[in-house]
Design a protein around this motif. Structure first.
Motif, PDB file in Angstrom:
ATOM      1  N   ARG A 235       0.997  -1.316   0.025  1.00 20.87           N
ATOM      2  CA  ARG A 235      -0.012   0.094   0.029  1.00 20.87           C
ATOM      3  C   ARG A 235       0.971   1.190  -0.085  1.00 20.87           C
ATOM      4  O   ARG A 235       2.038   1.137   0.646  1.00 20.87           O
ATOM      5  N   ILE A 236       0.333   2.297  -0.526  1.00 20.06           N
ATOM      6  CA  ILE A 236       1.312   3.552  -0.541  1.00 20.06           C
ATOM      7  C   ILE A 236       0.756   4.385   0.957  1.00 20.06           C
ATOM      8  O   ILE A 236      -0.329   4.629   1.270  1.00 20.06           O
ATOM      9  N   ALA A 237       1.800   4.361   1.697  1.00 22.19           N
ATOM     10  CA  ALA A 237       1.667   4.795   3.052  1.00 22.19           C
ATOM     11  C   ALA A 237       1.826   6.382   3.033  1.00 22.19           C
ATOM     12  O   ALA A 237       1.346   7.056   3.950  1.00 22.19           O
ATOM     13  N   ALA A 238       2.625   6.912   2.065  1.00 22.81           N
ATOM     14  CA  ALA A 238       2.746   8.222   1.929  1.00 22.81           C
ATOM     15  C   ALA A 238       3.408   8.494   0.551  1.00 22.81           C
ATOM     16  O   ALA A 238       3.918   7.735  -0.228  1.00 22.81           O
ATOM     17  N   ASP A 239       2.924   9.832  -0.148  1.00 22.14           N
ATOM     18  CA  ASP A 239       3.187  10.186  -1.470  1.00 22.14           C
ATOM     19  C   ASP A 239       3.295  11.697  -1.277  1.00 22.14           C
ATOM     20  O   ASP A 239       2.366  12.357  -1.254  1.00 22.14           O
ATOM     21  N   GLY A 240       4.651  12.232  -1.735  1.00 21.98           N
ATOM     22  CA  GLY A 240       4.421  13.532  -1.783  1.00 21.98           C
ATOM     23  C   GLY A 240       6.026  14.284  -1.719  1.00 21.98           C
ATOM     24  O   GLY A 240       6.926  13.347  -2.034  1.00 21.98           O
ATOM     25  N   ALA A 241       6.213  15.573  -1.334  1.00 27.53           N
ATOM     26  CA  ALA A 241       7.674  15.873  -1.164  1.00 27.53           C
ATOM     27  C   ALA A 241       8.356  15.027  -0.054  1.00 27.53           C
ATOM     28  O   ALA A 241       7.882  14.730   0.911  1.00 27.53           O
ATOM     29  N   PRO A 242       9.916  15.184  -0.207  1.00 31.25           N
ATOM     30  CA  PRO A 242      10.489  14.425   0.902  1.00 31.25           C
ATOM     31  C   PRO A 242      10.174  14.885   2.146  1.00 31.25           C
ATOM     32  O   PRO A 242      10.135  13.857   3.236  1.00 31.25           O
ATOM     33  N   GLY A 243      10.022  16.265   2.419  1.00 32.38           N
ATOM     34  CA  GLY A 243       9.985  16.729   3.671  1.00 32.38           C
ATOM     35  C   GLY A 243       8.458  16.259   4.163  1.00 32.38           C
ATOM     36  O   GLY A 243       8.481  16.075   5.565  1.00 32.38           O
ATOM     37  N   GLU A 244       7.698  15.918   3.493  1.00 35.64           N
ATOM     38  CA  GLU A 244       6.335  15.527   4.061  1.00 35.64           C
ATOM     39  C   GLU A 244       6.259  14.007   4.027  1.00 35.64           C
ATOM     40  O   GLU A 244       5.653  13.495   4.923  1.00 35.64           O
ATOM     41  N   VAL A 245       7.258  13.282   3.374  1.00 43.81           N
ATOM     42  CA  VAL A 245       7.119  11.694   3.371  1.00 43.81           C
ATOM     43  C   VAL A 245       8.040  11.211   4.681  1.00 43.81           C
ATOM     44  O   VAL A 245       7.902  10.214   5.460  1.00 43.81           O
ATOM     45  N   VAL A 246       9.227  11.941   4.780  1.00 44.95           N
ATOM     46  CA  VAL A 246      10.233  11.261   5.700  1.00 44.95           C
ATOM     47  C   VAL A 246      10.155  12.025   6.811  1.00 44.95           C
ATOM     48  O   VAL A 246      10.942  13.190   7.204  1.00 44.95           O
ATOM     49  N   THR A 247       9.526  11.530   7.731  1.00 47.31           N
ATOM     50  CA  THR A 247       9.321  12.079   9.133  1.00 47.31           C
ATOM     51  C   THR A 247       9.613  10.886  10.219  1.00 47.31           C
ATOM     52  O   THR A 247       9.428   9.767   9.826  1.00 47.31           O
ATOM     53  N   PRO A 248      10.165  11.119  11.297  1.00 48.12           N
ATOM     54  CA  PRO A 248      10.374  10.144  12.444  1.00 48.12           C
ATOM     55  C   PRO A 248       9.177   9.218  12.642  1.00 48.12           C
ATOM     56  O   PRO A 248       9.149   8.048  12.613  1.00 48.12           O
ATOM     57  N   ALA A 249       7.790   9.780  12.637  1.00 46.72           N
ATOM     58  CA  ALA A 249       6.671   8.973  13.120  1.00 46.72           C
ATOM     59  C   ALA A 249       6.448   8.029  11.916  1.00 46.72           C
ATOM     60  O   ALA A 249       6.059   7.046  12.007  1.00 46.72           O
ATOM     61  N   ARG A 250       6.262   8.713  10.655  1.00 46.38           N
ATOM     62  CA  ARG A 250       5.737   7.637   9.543  1.00 46.38           C
ATOM     63  C   ARG A 250       7.105   6.524   9.435  1.00 46.38           C
ATOM     64  O   ARG A 250       6.813   5.396   9.108  1.00 46.38           O
ATOM     65  N   LEU A 251       8.308   6.934   9.701  1.00 46.07           N
ATOM     66  CA  LEU A 251       9.521   5.932   9.209  1.00 46.07           C
ATOM     67  C   LEU A 251       9.217   4.995  10.652  1.00 46.07           C
ATOM     68  O   LEU A 251       9.529   3.551  10.172  1.00 46.07           O
ATOM     69  N   ARG A 252       8.682   5.279  11.823  1.00 48.96           N
ATOM     70  CA  ARG A 252       8.662   4.151  12.820  1.00 48.96           C
ATOM     71  C   ARG A 252       7.477   3.518  12.373  1.00 48.96           C
ATOM     72  O   ARG A 252       7.515   2.292  12.871  1.00 48.96           O
ATOM     73  N   ASP A 253       6.359   3.978  11.845  1.00 56.94           N
ATOM     74  CA  ASP A 253       5.402   3.219  11.553  1.00 56.94           C
ATOM     75  C   ASP A 253       5.444   2.121  10.268  1.00 56.94           C
ATOM     76  O   ASP A 253       5.068   0.924  10.448  1.00 56.94           O
ATOM     77  N   VAL A 254       6.278   2.599   9.302  1.00 60.65           N
ATOM     78  CA  VAL A 254       6.536   1.682   8.269  1.00 60.65           C
ATOM     79  C   VAL A 254       7.678   0.782   8.301  1.00 60.65           C
ATOM     80  O   VAL A 254       7.837  -0.336   8.031  1.00 60.65           O
ATOM     81  N   TYR A 255       8.847   1.125   8.979  1.00 59.90           N
ATOM     82  CA  TYR A 255      10.220   0.588   9.209  1.00 59.90           C
ATOM     83  C   TYR A 255      10.369   0.039  10.495  1.00 59.90           C
ATOM     84  O   TYR A 255      11.131  -1.253  10.658  1.00 59.90           O
ATOM     85  N   GLY A 256       9.465   0.386  11.402  1.00 64.93           N
ATOM     86  CA  GLY A 256       9.700  -0.290  12.788  1.00 64.93           C
ATOM     87  C   GLY A 256      10.934  -0.015  13.318  1.00 64.93           C
ATOM     88  O   GLY A 256      11.568  -0.595  14.146  1.00 64.93           O
ATOM     89  N   ALA A 257      11.551   1.295  13.199  1.00 62.98           N
ATOM     90  CA  ALA A 257      12.803   1.648  13.810  1.00 62.98           C
ATOM     91  C   ALA A 257      12.767   3.406  14.101  1.00 62.98           C
ATOM     92  O   ALA A 257      11.887   4.141  13.570  1.00 62.98           O
ATOM     93  N   GLU A 258      13.355   3.550  15.287  1.00 65.09           N
ATOM     94  CA  GLU A 258      13.485   4.931  15.630  1.00 65.09           C
ATOM     95  C   GLU A 258      14.322   5.772  14.757  1.00 65.09           C
ATOM     96  O   GLU A 258      15.593   5.285  14.557  1.00 65.09           O
ATOM     97  N   THR A 259      14.125   6.806  14.451  1.00 63.39           N
ATOM     98  CA  THR A 259      15.160   7.863  13.705  1.00 63.39           C
ATOM     99  C   THR A 259      15.189   9.123  14.004  1.00 63.39           C
ATOM    100  O   THR A 259      14.143   9.698  14.644  1.00 63.39           O
ATOM    101  N   ASP A 260      16.168   9.742  13.791  1.00 59.12           N
ATOM    102  CA  ASP A 260      16.609  11.260  13.816  1.00 59.12           C
ATOM    103  C   ASP A 260      16.311  11.700  12.133  1.00 59.12           C
ATOM    104  O   ASP A 260      16.990  11.312  11.425  1.00 59.12           O
ATOM    105  N   VAL A 261      15.496  12.794  12.047  1.00 59.54           N
ATOM    106  CA  VAL A 261      15.445  13.467  10.642  1.00 59.54           C
ATOM    107  C   VAL A 261      15.815  14.852  10.907  1.00 59.54           C
ATOM    108  O   VAL A 261      15.249  15.588  11.641  1.00 59.54           O
ATOM    109  N   PHE A 262      16.753  15.340  10.110  1.00 63.56           N
ATOM    110  CA  PHE A 262      17.195  16.562  10.225  1.00 63.56           C
ATOM    111  C   PHE A 262      17.326  16.858   8.683  1.00 63.56           C
ATOM    112  O   PHE A 262      17.404  16.350   7.657  1.00 63.56           O
ATOM    113  N   LEU A 263      17.444  18.405   8.485  1.00 65.38           N
ATOM    114  CA  LEU A 263      17.555  18.958   7.170  1.00 65.38           C
ATOM    115  C   LEU A 263      18.754  19.318   6.835  1.00 65.38           C
ATOM    116  O   LEU A 263      19.613  19.805   7.429  1.00 65.38           O
ATOM    117  N   ASP A 264      19.328  18.657   5.831  1.00 65.47           N
ATOM    118  CA  ASP A 264      20.695  19.068   5.340  1.00 65.47           C
ATOM    119  C   ASP A 264      21.013  20.706   5.031  1.00 65.47           C
ATOM    120  O   ASP A 264      19.951  21.280   4.362  1.00 65.47           O
TER     121      ASP A 264
END
Length: 291
Positions: A235-264
């Motif tokens: 299923r498509i869990a998210a579809d959009g600009a990188p900043g909209e898709v790549v978030t800690p909450a979404r990566l936790r839900d989809v990958y089962g991993a805790e992450t830090d996300v920051f802007l280059d």
């Protein structure tokens, strides 16, 4: 799901006639109990640079093969402009869609130019003989991937990064409108991975080539793709600009991993740092057979 349309090449797109569209596509792998995809829909507009992401088993490679016409959906349609993809001959499909799969093995030690010339097959006449225009197109494709002057080198003597660029040149020699790549940097070191994505971005921006890559590297995909499509169990869990898709909450839900996300600070795109596994919906979730 976000809809996209033509703006500037490489940017998320917002409402235009799609170049390629999956309409209500369902697909079940042979022997699987449940479908991998169940009425999945997706639109790709001309000039997009899109990245398909997701954990192992989420369906990334299978989706790419469906979009390329290498697999046939059980139901639904894949439409290339106004034509159903499976109604087109492989020759006609290859004039619009080029595919670069994970680095293939070669039975013979072809030269760099011979590999590039293979991309001209959809354009050859009845006798399958290359003409001057085909050699020109192949050499132009090699120049576009920074391999001009390497025509006579045997491909098996090249590095992995150089070989991947040869296969990209073969795809470009088809003169496609849409380029689909499955994990193009899977066997490459950081320098060659960045170099390959720089070539793809240049082709997207300067030629308006529509580019879709499957990737496991979230940060790399977010750096170069204007649109990210995140899959989770078909299923498509998210579809959009990188900043909209790549978030800690979404990566936790989809990958089962805790992450830090920051802007280059240079590119302004998300960079992902993994902190460890998380307990959540993705833990122990049943995976399908496709990557």
């Amino acid at each position: 799901m976000t809809t996209h349309a033509a703006a500037e090449p490489g940017a998320p797109l917002t409402a235009a006639a799609p170049l390629l569209e999956a309409r209500g596509v369902s697909f079940r792998h042979h022997g699987a109990r449940v479908p991998l995809f169940d009425r999945l829909s997706l639109r790709l507009a001309p000039g997009e640079f899109a990245g398909i992401l997701g954990p192992n088993g989420s369906g990334k490679t299978t989706l790419l093969r469906l979009l390329a016409g290498l697999l046939r959906p059980d139901s639904g349609q894949v439409i290339l402009e106004d034509a159903e993809l499976e109604a087109l001959s492989p020759r006609l499909r290859a004039r619009s869609i080029a595919v670069v799969l994970q680095e293939p093995s070669l039975l013979f030690n072809f030269s760099v130019l011979e590999i590039a010339l293979m991309g001209r097959a959809p354009h050859l006449g009845l006798w399958g003989l290359e003409g001057a225009g085909d050699f020109t197109a192949a050499r132009r494709a090699l120049a576009e991937v920074d391999l001009a002057g390497c025509e006579d080198r045997p491909v098996q003597e090249l590095s992995s990064g150089e070989r991947q660029r040869v296969f990209l040149a073969r795809a470009l020699a088809q003169e496609p409108r849409l380029l689909l790549l499955d994990e193009p940097t899977a066997f490459l070191d950081l320098r060659h991975a960045l170099g390959l994505y720089e070539i793809l971005r240049r082709l997207n921006r300067e030629r308006g080539l529509t580019v879709v890559t499957v990737s496991h590297d979230l940060s790399l995909a977010a750096r170069y793709a204007g649109r990210l499509i995140l899959l989770n169990r078909g299923r498509i869990a998210a579809d959009g600009a990188p900043g909209e898709v790549v978030t800690p909450a979404r990566l936790r839900d989809v990958y089962g991993a805790e992450t830090d996300v920051f802007l280059d600070p240079t590119t302004g795109t998300p960079v992902v740092i993994a902190r460890g596994p998380a307990l959540g919906p993705a833990d122990g979730a049943e995976r399908g057979p496709a990557a």
